[in-house]
Motif scaffolding. Structure first.
Motif, PDB file in Angstrom:
ATOM      1  N   TRP A 111       0.842  -1.187   0.000  1.00 51.83           N
ATOM      2  CA  TRP A 111       0.000   0.000   0.000  1.00 51.83           C
ATOM      3  C   TRP A 111       0.880   1.241   0.000  1.00 51.83           C
ATOM      4  O   TRP A 111       1.834   1.349   0.768  1.00 51.83           O
ATOM      5  CB  TRP A 111      -0.924   0.001   1.222  1.00 51.83           C
ATOM      6  N   ARG A 112       0.559   2.209  -0.809  1.00 53.90           N
ATOM      7  CA  ARG A 112       1.406   3.384  -0.983  1.00 53.90           C
ATOM      8  C   ARG A 112       0.946   4.573  -0.146  1.00 53.90           C
ATOM      9  O   ARG A 112       1.645   5.589  -0.048  1.00 53.90           O
ATOM     10  CB  ARG A 112       1.461   3.814  -2.453  1.00 53.90           C
ATOM     11  N   ALA A 113      -0.248   4.470   0.447  1.00 55.14           N
ATOM     12  CA  ALA A 113      -0.774   5.579   1.247  1.00 55.14           C
ATOM     13  C   ALA A 113      -1.738   5.031   2.295  1.00 55.14           C
ATOM     14  O   ALA A 113      -2.341   3.966   2.117  1.00 55.14           O
ATOM     15  CB  ALA A 113      -1.482   6.601   0.363  1.00 55.14           C
ATOM     16  N   ALA A 114      -1.863   5.782   3.378  1.00 52.74           N
ATOM     17  CA  ALA A 114      -2.793   5.399   4.445  1.00 52.74           C
ATOM     18  C   ALA A 114      -3.263   6.660   5.155  1.00 52.74           C
ATOM     19  O   ALA A 114      -2.518   7.647   5.251  1.00 52.74           O
ATOM     20  CB  ALA A 114      -2.129   4.440   5.435  1.00 52.74           C
ATOM     21  N   VAL A 115      -4.478   6.625   5.656  1.00 54.91           N
ATOM     22  CA  VAL A 115      -5.046   7.774   6.363  1.00 54.91           C
ATOM     23  C   VAL A 115      -5.275   7.411   7.827  1.00 54.91           C
ATOM     24  O   VAL A 115      -6.035   6.483   8.119  1.00 54.91           O
ATOM     25  CB  VAL A 115      -6.389   8.204   5.730  1.00 54.91           C
ATOM     26  N   GLY A 124      -5.181  10.616  21.017  1.00 54.04           N
ATOM     27  CA  GLY A 124      -5.132  10.411  19.584  1.00 54.04           C
ATOM     28  C   GLY A 124      -3.943  11.075  18.926  1.00 54.04           C
ATOM     29  O   GLY A 124      -3.235  10.471  18.115  1.00 54.04           O
ATOM     30  N   GLU A 125      -3.704  12.330  19.301  1.00 52.29           N
ATOM     31  CA  GLU A 125      -2.620  13.100  18.681  1.00 52.29           C
ATOM     32  C   GLU A 125      -1.244  12.533  19.011  1.00 52.29           C
ATOM     33  O   GLU A 125      -0.295  12.687  18.236  1.00 52.29           O
ATOM     34  CB  GLU A 125      -2.694  14.551  19.145  1.00 52.29           C
ATOM     35  N   GLY A 126      -1.130  11.885  20.166  1.00 53.14           N
ATOM     36  CA  GLY A 126       0.178  11.408  20.607  1.00 53.14           C
ATOM     37  C   GLY A 126       0.818  10.402  19.675  1.00 53.14           C
ATOM     38  O   GLY A 126       2.046  10.330  19.569  1.00 53.14           O
ATOM     39  N   LEU A 127       0.003   9.616  18.974  1.00 54.02           N
ATOM     40  CA  LEU A 127       0.536   8.573  18.108  1.00 54.02           C
ATOM     41  C   LEU A 127       0.920   9.083  16.722  1.00 54.02           C
ATOM     42  O   LEU A 127       1.824   8.523  16.082  1.00 54.02           O
ATOM     43  CB  LEU A 127      -0.494   7.450  17.957  1.00 54.02           C
ATOM     44  N   VAL A 128       0.267  10.139  16.261  1.00 54.02           N
ATOM     45  CA  VAL A 128       0.389  10.572  14.864  1.00 54.02           C
ATOM     46  C   VAL A 128       1.822  10.867  14.416  1.00 54.02           C
ATOM     47  O   VAL A 128       2.239  10.402  13.348  1.00 54.02           O
ATOM     48  CB  VAL A 128      -0.533  11.780  14.593  1.00 54.02           C
ATOM     49  N   PRO A 143      -1.883  11.227   2.945  1.00 48.68           N
ATOM     50  CA  PRO A 143      -2.466  12.350   2.199  1.00 48.68           C
ATOM     51  C   PRO A 143      -3.429  13.196   3.030  1.00 48.68           C
ATOM     52  O   PRO A 143      -3.736  14.330   2.670  1.00 48.68           O
ATOM     53  CB  PRO A 143      -3.206  11.663   1.054  1.00 48.68           C
ATOM     54  N   TYR A 144      -3.909  12.609   4.132  1.00 52.32           N
ATOM     55  CA  TYR A 144      -4.919  13.314   4.927  1.00 52.32           C
ATOM     56  C   TYR A 144      -4.946  12.705   6.325  1.00 52.32           C
ATOM     57  O   TYR A 144      -4.691  11.505   6.502  1.00 52.32           O
ATOM     58  CB  TYR A 144      -6.293  13.179   4.258  1.00 52.32           C
ATOM     59  N   GLN A 145      -5.214  13.549   7.334  1.00 46.96           N
ATOM     60  CA  GLN A 145      -5.373  13.077   8.701  1.00 46.96           C
ATOM     61  C   GLN A 145      -6.789  13.405   9.163  1.00 46.96           C
ATOM     62  O   GLN A 145      -7.225  14.545   9.072  1.00 46.96           O
ATOM     63  CB  GLN A 145      -4.351  13.735   9.635  1.00 46.96           C
TER      64      GLN A 145
END
Length: 219
Positions: A111-115, A124-128, A143-145
């Motif tokens: 897979w070349r991309a994941a959201v 939630g933000e801690g993992l990003v 490409p998007y969060q």
């Protein structure tokens, strides 16, 4: 039960550990209030908890000021690791430890991309940032969060899912509280996003809840 087993095996121990239990109702303010009550009025020597990362930050600060150890067995946000307090013990794996496994899964399937779809708070933000770095390391882009509020209505969740449907990416990495995750998956199924061609990867917090309470996700 653990205490009972311990004292059955060590009957010569004269000191007995007394447990005081308070339910914070998964609320940040209640957790801080409960910790303050335990420290000031009950005069505890240590606090086991809280269960959620969003609650832990405030409880840790109270423990630091009162010099009372805080031992959390489930608050897993990487943000907590940055809190350098000799009175805080994160007795669980940090969420960031799972990002390499996720990225290797993405790499293995080509897979070349994941959201990332995550709850819009410290948990939630801690993992990003860690997930972003891990995916970049295997040449996969984000490409998007998608950040979803803990108080999002079903209509708001559906609106965000429809936005995701318009994008080319069909691989989603979900990191949120089980209560919100169950609603997200229910709505995704309703609008056809659980059909062939879509990929959903759950982080550890959701997976553990799914294994322990499969009925909560069955709808």
């Amino acid at each position: 039960m653990a205490l009972s087993d311990f004292y059955d095996s060590h009957s010569d121990y004269k000191t007995r550990l007394a447990l005081t239990t308070i339910d914070s109702k998964k609320d940040v303010v209640r957790a801080a209030g409960a910790a303050l009550d335990l420290i000031k009025n009950v005069e505890v020597q240590a606090i086991i908890g809280p269960t959620l990362s969003t609650q832990a930050k405030f409880v840790i600060e109270l423990g630091q000021k009162a010099q009372v150890p805080i031992i959390s067995f489930s608050a897993s946000s990487p943000f907590l690791t940055a809190i350098r307090s000799p009175y805080f013990f994160q007795a669980t794996q940090n969420d960031s430890t799972q990002v390499n496994a996720i990225s290797e899964l993405v790499k293995a399937f080509g897979w070349r991309a994941a959201v990332p779809i995550y709850i819009d708070n410290e948990y939630g933000e801690g993992l990003v940032p860690y997930l972003t770095n891990a995916l970049q390391a295997v040449d996969a882009r984000i490409p998007y969060q998608s950040a979803i509020s803990p108080s999002a209505t079903d209509d708001q969740i559906v609106a965000e899912l429809y936005k995701l449907m318009t994008m080319q990416t069909r691989v989603f990495i979900v990191h949120m509280f089980p209560s919100l995750g169950a609603r997200l998956f229910a709505k995704a199924k309703e609008i056809g996003m659980m059909s062939e061609g879509y990929v959903w990867i759950m982080t550890d917090g959701l997976t553990a809840e799914f294994l322990s309470s499969p009925k909560s996700f069955s709808h």
